[in-house]
Each structure stands twice: as C-alpha cells, then as structure tokens.
Scaffold this active site. Structure first.
Site, PDB file in Angstrom:
ATOM      1  N   THR A 138       0.825  -1.216   0.000  1.00  0.00           N
ATOM      2  CA  THR A 138       0.000   0.000   0.000  1.00  0.00           C
ATOM      3  C   THR A 138       0.856   1.262   0.000  1.00  0.00           C
ATOM      4  OG1 THR A 138      -1.437   1.281   1.470  1.00  0.00           O
ATOM      5  CG2 THR A 138      -0.094  -0.356   2.533  1.00  0.00           C
ATOM      6  N   ASP A 139       0.278   2.357  -0.447  1.00  0.00           N
ATOM      7  CA  ASP A 139       0.991   3.644  -0.373  1.00  0.00           C
ATOM      8  C   ASP A 139       1.089   4.144   1.062  1.00  0.00           C
ATOM      9  OD1 ASP A 139      -1.680   4.341   0.025  1.00  0.00           O
ATOM     10  OD2 ASP A 139      -1.726   5.935  -1.473  1.00  0.00           O
ATOM     11  N   GLU A 140       0.311   3.539   1.983  1.00  0.00           N
ATOM     12  CA  GLU A 140       0.287   4.052   3.353  1.00  0.00           C
ATOM     13  C   GLU A 140       1.617   3.853   4.078  1.00  0.00           C
ATOM     14  OE1 GLU A 140      -3.410   3.344   5.447  1.00  0.00           O
ATOM     15  OE2 GLU A 140      -4.508   3.167   3.564  1.00  0.00           O
ATOM     16  N   TYR A 164      -1.698  -0.539  11.034  1.00  0.00           N
ATOM     17  CA  TYR A 164      -1.858  -1.203   9.725  1.00  0.00           C
ATOM     18  C   TYR A 164      -0.663  -0.893   8.828  1.00  0.00           C
ATOM     19  CZ  TYR A 164      -3.276  -1.626   4.821  1.00  0.00           C
ATOM     20  OH  TYR A 164      -3.296  -1.918   3.473  1.00  0.00           O
ATOM     21  N   LYS A 168       2.347  -3.341   7.307  1.00  0.00           N
ATOM     22  CA  LYS A 168       2.608  -3.515   5.862  1.00  0.00           C
ATOM     23  C   LYS A 168       4.053  -3.107   5.543  1.00  0.00           C
ATOM     24  CE  LYS A 168       0.158  -4.608   2.966  1.00  0.00           C
ATOM     25  NZ  LYS A 168      -0.218  -5.956   2.423  1.00  0.00           N
TER      26      LYS A 168
HETATM   27  P1  NAD Z   1      -9.599  -7.390   2.270  1.00  0.00           P
HETATM   28  O1  NAD Z   1      -9.599  -7.129   3.741  1.00  0.00           O
HETATM   29  O2  NAD Z   1     -10.835  -7.113   1.491  1.00  0.00           O
HETATM   30  O3  NAD Z   1      -9.213  -8.908   2.001  1.00  0.00           O
HETATM   31  C1  NAD Z   1      -8.202  -9.566   2.708  1.00  0.00           C
HETATM   32  C2  NAD Z   1      -8.358 -11.067   2.456  1.00  0.00           C
HETATM   33  O4  NAD Z   1      -7.302 -11.745   3.172  1.00  0.00           O
HETATM   34  C3  NAD Z   1      -9.677 -11.637   2.962  1.00  0.00           C
HETATM   35  O5  NAD Z   1     -10.234 -12.505   1.998  1.00  0.00           O
HETATM   36  C4  NAD Z   1      -9.274 -12.412   4.216  1.00  0.00           C
HETATM   37  O6  NAD Z   1     -10.113 -13.536   4.491  1.00  0.00           O
HETATM   38  C5  NAD Z   1      -7.852 -12.853   3.870  1.00  0.00           C
HETATM   39  N1  NAD Z   1      -7.037 -13.105   5.059  1.00  0.00           N
HETATM   40  C6  NAD Z   1      -6.906 -12.291   6.138  1.00  0.00           C
HETATM   41  N2  NAD Z   1      -6.094 -12.892   7.053  1.00  0.00           N
HETATM   42  C7  NAD Z   1      -5.717 -14.079   6.529  1.00  0.00           C
HETATM   43  C8  NAD Z   1      -4.871 -15.148   6.985  1.00  0.00           C
HETATM   44  N3  NAD Z   1      -4.291 -15.087   8.200  1.00  0.00           N
HETATM   45  N4  NAD Z   1      -4.683 -16.212   6.183  1.00  0.00           N
HETATM   46  C9  NAD Z   1      -5.268 -16.269   4.959  1.00  0.00           C
HETATM   47  N5  NAD Z   1      -6.090 -15.320   4.480  1.00  0.00           N
HETATM   48  C10 NAD Z   1      -6.310 -14.225   5.264  1.00  0.00           C
HETATM   49  O7  NAD Z   1      -8.358  -6.571   1.726  1.00  0.00           O
HETATM   50  P2  NAD Z   1      -8.153  -5.822   0.321  1.00  0.00           P
HETATM   51  O8  NAD Z   1      -8.656  -4.450   0.450  1.00  0.00           O
HETATM   52  O9  NAD Z   1      -8.637  -6.688  -0.772  1.00  0.00           O
HETATM   53  O10 NAD Z   1      -6.555  -5.744   0.284  1.00  0.00           O
HETATM   54  C11 NAD Z   1      -5.786  -6.805  -0.268  1.00  0.00           C
HETATM   55  C12 NAD Z   1      -4.313  -6.436  -0.197  1.00  0.00           C
HETATM   56  O11 NAD Z   1      -4.077  -5.223  -0.902  1.00  0.00           O
HETATM   57  C13 NAD Z   1      -3.817  -6.199   1.239  1.00  0.00           C
HETATM   58  O12 NAD Z   1      -2.522  -6.740   1.343  1.00  0.00           O
HETATM   59  C14 NAD Z   1      -3.794  -4.684   1.364  1.00  0.00           C
HETATM   60  O13 NAD Z   1      -2.804  -4.275   2.288  1.00  0.00           O
HETATM   61  C15 NAD Z   1      -3.449  -4.281  -0.048  1.00  0.00           C
HETATM   62  N6  NAD Z   1      -3.944  -2.948  -0.471  1.00  0.00           N
HETATM   63  C16 NAD Z   1      -5.256  -2.609  -0.312  1.00  0.00           C
HETATM   64  C17 NAD Z   1      -5.712  -1.359  -0.745  1.00  0.00           C
HETATM   65  C18 NAD Z   1      -7.155  -0.954  -0.640  1.00  0.00           C
HETATM   66  O14 NAD Z   1      -7.503   0.191  -0.957  1.00  0.00           O
HETATM   67  N7  NAD Z   1      -8.067  -1.835  -0.232  1.00  0.00           N
HETATM   68  C19 NAD Z   1      -4.816  -0.460  -1.343  1.00  0.00           C
HETATM   69  C20 NAD Z   1      -3.466  -0.848  -1.492  1.00  0.00           C
HETATM   70  C21 NAD Z   1      -3.060  -2.100  -1.055  1.00  0.00           C
HETATM   71  P1  TYD Z   2     -10.745   4.061   4.519  1.00  0.00           P
HETATM   72  O1  TYD Z   2     -11.714   3.634   3.477  1.00  0.00           O
HETATM   73  O2  TYD Z   2     -10.802   3.416   5.865  1.00  0.00           O
HETATM   74  O3  TYD Z   2      -9.291   3.923   3.885  1.00  0.00           O
HETATM   75  P2  TYD Z   2      -7.838   4.417   4.447  1.00  0.00           P
HETATM   76  O4  TYD Z   2      -7.981   4.872   5.849  1.00  0.00           O
HETATM   77  O5  TYD Z   2      -7.017   3.181   4.335  1.00  0.00           O
HETATM   78  O6  TYD Z   2      -7.418   5.510   3.524  1.00  0.00           O
HETATM   79  O7  TYD Z   2     -10.906   5.629   4.731  1.00  0.00           O
HETATM   80  C1  TYD Z   2     -10.773   6.557   3.683  1.00  0.00           C
HETATM   81  C2  TYD Z   2     -10.846   7.960   4.267  1.00  0.00           C
HETATM   82  O8  TYD Z   2     -12.167   8.176   4.785  1.00  0.00           O
HETATM   83  C3  TYD Z   2      -9.899   8.179   5.441  1.00  0.00           C
HETATM   84  O9  TYD Z   2      -9.372   9.489   5.382  1.00  0.00           O
HETATM   85  C4  TYD Z   2     -10.782   8.013   6.653  1.00  0.00           C
HETATM   86  C5  TYD Z   2     -12.145   8.499   6.172  1.00  0.00           C
HETATM   87  N1  TYD Z   2     -13.314   7.838   6.822  1.00  0.00           N
HETATM   88  C6  TYD Z   2     -14.323   8.608   7.430  1.00  0.00           C
HETATM   89  O10 TYD Z   2     -14.263   9.867   7.438  1.00  0.00           O
HETATM   90  N2  TYD Z   2     -15.377   7.962   8.018  1.00  0.00           N
HETATM   91  C7  TYD Z   2     -15.470   6.594   8.039  1.00  0.00           C
HETATM   92  O11 TYD Z   2     -16.459   6.054   8.616  1.00  0.00           O
HETATM   93  C8  TYD Z   2     -14.449   5.825   7.391  1.00  0.00           C
HETATM   94  C9  TYD Z   2     -14.517   4.320   7.387  1.00  0.00           C
HETATM   95  C10 TYD Z   2     -13.389   6.488   6.794  1.00  0.00           C
END
Ligand code: NAD
Ligand code: TYD
Length: 356
Positions: A138-140, A164, A168
């Site tokens: 992630t970019d975070e 988190y 990562k």
């Molecule tokens: P998500 O929470 O929707 O899905 C995570 C999946 O991992 C789920 O299916 C869960 O059951 C599985 N999982 C969790 N713990 C596990 C374990 N111990 N063993 C096996 N499986 C397990 O997450 P997402 O949003 O799809 O993100 C997927 C990846 O992409 C993550 O690594 C996250 O850090 C990265 N990412 C997400 C975003 C975003 O905006 N959502 C952006 C950049 C990177």
């Molecule tokens: P989120 O979807 O949790 O992603 P991330 O924190 O990983 O960027 O949140 C996106 C943005 O929205 C973040 O600045 C937090 C804000 N946010 C709210 O203001 N209210 C909410 O209930 C949630 C879940 C997020």
C-alpha cells in the site's frame, strides 16, 4: 493436465484478491490458480461465484500464520509463483487490535517467504527462472503528505503511522530482505486507495453508499479534509497482471490513479449519485453528514506518482473517476443481497462498537 504455472494467490476471497483471481482464471487457462484464504470477516466466496467451477481454479481454506500448512500447500500444489494479498486491511481495526495486524501481515508474510525459500531455493533442485514472489502493498507505508503538490515515489522513505501501515511496511522490508539475502525472486507494488465492487462495507465508499441508501448517518472523521488518491479496483488488478508478467525482479512499482479527492468532496459526489439513482431530490441526503471525532493518527494526504509504471510497463488507469464511481454506486445498489449477507452477524457488533 499440465499447467504452465501453479500460482498461489493469497487473500483471493477478499476485495482486491477476488478481482485478481477472476482476471487470472479467465485470461490464463494455461495457469492453475490456487486461491488460499482463511475467510475472515473480509473474505467471502460469494465474490467468486462466477468462476468457482473453472477447471484451472482451486480454493484452499488456510491461515498464512500456520507455517507447516504453508509448506504442505507449496508442496502439494507445486507452487511456483505467489501473488500475496492476504492481510488485515482496515486502519480503524488496526487501532483497536494491533496484534492481529502484526500476526497476519508480518508473521504471515514471513511464513510465506520462508515456505517459498525452502521450496524454491533448495540446492538439490535445479534453479528455475520462472519463480516469483509478488507482494501486494500500500501507499500508506510512505506516511502522509502535506496539502501541496508532492507525490509518493518509489524512493520516498518509509514513514508509517498506523499499526496497519507499520505492519505492511514491516512485511515489505521482509520481502526485500529475502531478495537481498537469499536471492528469492520478488517484486512489490504499492497502490493507493481502491474502490469498486465487492469491497467490505467498513471502508469509506461502500459504507457510505449503504448508509445513504438506508438513511443512516455518515460519520465523517475530523473535518473531512483528508485527501486520498482513488483507483478503480479493476485497474489495480490489471496493473498486478502486468507487473506479475513484466515487472523487474527485485523492483518496486507504485500504482495510483492521479485522482485525489478530499473526503468531504468525495462524500458529496456519492450522495449526489445515490440520490439521483434512487430518484430522490438532489442533495437530499446531505443532512446525513455527521462530523465525528477524528481517527487517531489520521494521515492527512496520500498521493501516488505512478510514472515509473507508465514509462516502464505502459500502464495507465483506464477509467475516469466519474465513470468509476457511477459504476460502483450502481453495483452496491443492485447487490443489496451481497451487502446484507456480509453485514449480518459479527459485522453488526463491530459497527455498534465503532459508531454506537
Ligand atoms: P480485504 O480485507 O478485502 O481482504 C483480505 C483477504 O485476506 C480476505 O479474503 C481475508 O479472508 C484474507 N485473510 C486475512 N487474514 C488471513 C490469513 N491469516 N490467512 C489467509 N487469508 C487471510 O483486503 P483488500 O482491500 O482486498 O486488500 C488486499 C491487499 O491489498 C492487502 O494486502 C492490502 O494491504 C493491499 N492494499 C489494499 C488497498 C485498498 O484500498 N483496499 C490499497 C493498497 C493495497
Ligand atoms: P478508509 O476507506 O478506511 O481507507 P484508508 O484509511 O485506508 O485511507 O478511509 C478513507 C478515508 O475516509 C480516510 O481518510 C478516513 C475516512 N473515513 C471517514 O471519514 N469515516 C469513516 O467512517 C471511514 C470508514 C473512513
């Protein structure tokens, strides 16, 4: 049947993982896709109904925290490539329970790296150039930016703030360490915030679409001024496909949409879109906006520079945000059953605890 590659995709039942699994299963019948997922609250096999019977698809329920099981799976399925997405992914949950983030995101990743090392780099085996451990990040990990025009590049120093992003960042470091120390073929990508179908409705966009529909309050953290860079999830999955096939081993690629939105402006776009599609008066649901206590350690702004990915591999986002958000809102409005299913049970208790 002989498969050209046996690809282990972890977290394939989650939001981004399910889109990646779908692309690989449909586009590459010559690969066997092994989807490994623990099915936590965020993992849902209903996300993959359309491909569950494909001949080149296998689902394995397992926990990446169980090292012996990872070794067994590498052996049993002759895994030669990994695309690792499994993680605990929600910042608010990480503030309440940092240990489970360290366990899954750090130790789980280390287990997979070690299973790959033991399976692929054993001296008596002929070296294979076709191995790859692709870690999705992630970019975070880069921390936060001011409200100016700076962007995160691949050279930005790591500076995570939430449990988190710290977990990562640690996992990214382990991936690089396995490359530099043992010669494990690895690649990493760091992506900005994703949006689209099948995202668990604890994250901003699906949570707010669902709340607007049901006339529930919209809890905006702080002043709603934080900025995120949003990318349509299918564009992320396409980038993963490209980096998996053409990325340089040992390298890192940033993925982003060049699409920055202040939270409150994005929320107003969602309100406008939902109200229009439900035949309500324009802006009627703005009354649901409720400013609540800010998230602890809330990062001000994220913004990704994905020029390297464009210049080296020719990737660009395909969708304009207006089109992506319209598609996304429509999807959640048309898939209320999916939402009801994933928000029943334990999630309800979580929601009560978080938002009262
Ligand atoms: P998500 O929470 O929707 O899905 C995570 C999946 O991992 C789920 O299916 C869960 O059951 C599985 N999982 C969790 N713990 C596990 C374990 N111990 N063993 C096996 N499986 C397990 O997450 P997402 O949003 O799809 O993100 C997927 C990846 O992409 C993550 O690594 C996250 O850090 C990265 N990412 C997400 C975003 C975003 O905006 N959502 C952006 C950049 C990177
Ligand atoms: P989120 O979807 O949790 O992603 P991330 O924190 O990983 O960027 O949140 C996106 C943005 O929205 C973040 O600045 C937090 C804000 N946010 C709210 O203001 N209210 C909410 O209930 C949630 C879940 C997020």
């Amino acid at each position: 049947m002989f498969y050209k590659k046996n690809i282990l995709i972890t977290g394939g039942a989650g939001f981004i993982g399910s889109h990646v699994v779908r692309i690989f299963v449909n586009k590459y019948p010559e690969y066997r896709i092994i989807n490994l997922d623990k099915l936590t609250y965020a993992g849902n096999l209903a996300n993959l109904k359309d491909i569950e019977n494909a001949p080149n698809y296998v689902f394995v329920k397992a926990d990446i925290c169980d090292f012996e099981d990872m070794l067994r799976i590498f052996n049993e399925y002759q895994i030669d490539n990994v695309i690792h997405l499994a993680a605990e992914s929600h910042v608010d949950r990480s503030i309440k329970d940092p240990f489970s983030f360290a366990k899954t995101n750090v130790m789980g990743t280390l287990n997979l790296l070690e299973a790959a090392r033991q399976s692929w780099l054993t001296p008596h085996l002929a070296p294979r150039t076709s191995h790859l451990f692709y870690h999705i990040s992630t970019d975070e990990v880069y921390g936060e930016l001011d409200f100016d025009d700076t962007l995160f590049t691949e050279d930005t120093a790591y500076d995570p703030h939430s449990p988190y992003s710290a977990s990562k960042a640690a996992s990214d470091h382990f991936v690089r360490a396995y490359h530099d120390t043992y010669g494990l073929p690895t690649v990493i990508s760091n992506c900005s915030n994703n949006y689209g179908s099948y995202q668990f409705p604890e994250k901003l966009i699906p949570l707010f679409i669902n709340n607007i529909r049901h006339n529930k309050t919209l809890p905006v953290y702080g002043k709603g001024e934080n900025v995120r860079d949003w990318l349509y999830v299918e564009d992320h999955a396409r980038a993963i496909d490209l980096i998996f096939h053409e990325g340089k081993t040992g390298d890192t690629y940033n993925i982003g949409g060049f699409n920055e939105w202040k939270n409150i402006d994005l929320i107003k776009v969602m309100i406008k879109t939902v109200d229009r599609l439900l035949g309500r008066e324009e802006g009627e649901s703005e009354k649901l906006i409720t400013y609540v206590t800010d998230r602890a350690g809330h990062d001000l702004r994220y913004a990704i520079d994905s020029t390297k990915l464009k210049n080296e591999l020719g990737w660009e986002p395909s969708l304009q945000f207006e089109e992506g958000i319209e598609k996304t809102v429509r999807w959640y409005l048309e898939n209320q059953d999916w939402l009801d299913n994933v928000t029943s049970g334990d999630y309800q208790k979580y929601y009560e605890k978080m938002y009262g």
